[in-house]
Design an enzyme around this catalytic site. Sequence first.
Site: not given
Length: 210
Positions: A105, A109, A201, A204
Amino acid sequence: MSEHLTIVEHPLVQHKLTLMREKSTSTASFRQLLREISLLLGYEALKDLPLTEIAIDTPLTEMRAPVLAGKKLALISILRAGNGLLDGILELAPAARVGFVGLYRDEATLKPVQYYCKVPADLADRPVLVVDPMLATGNSSAAAVDLLKERGAHDIRFLCLLAAPEGVERMRQAHPDVRIVTAALDEKLNDKGYIVPGLGDAGDRMFGTK
């Protein structure tokens, strides 16, 4: 729940998800819980696989018994976090063919950028299960399904651990034929595109990276 979205409310799923949300849960425990919960979610996501019958001999008699029909299931992991769900699903369907779609990602944006795609052949003839722990903006998920449809896939389900309303709506608009199976529909996305309350996340936490 709707035809497009299935939330798995089984007590074991909800209990394990709560443990995964807790920020003090270790990397090893998070990884183990993700594998366990993927088995339970996979059971729901694959409940409508097509069946046929074959003749077998039990110790007592002959009978006709159900087996999976057609070509083997295709499991598609959206890298890298999807691999945490992949291991559990492969325990349910060890003969499945496996593919990978690499998308990251763009943090500015929030749009997906493809860097890898290797999937099984004959996707048009296979049921396809796409796995990614988080359905956040839905942009990466929709892009991954776009790639699979370009390669002929049409019987597609999407399995995730958590979903945000924004991601569900994005997928509904882009791919209304793809059923989403998740453990929870969370409140919203924050200004960085992360699911709230979420669990951080997933990649992670699974791999112990920051």
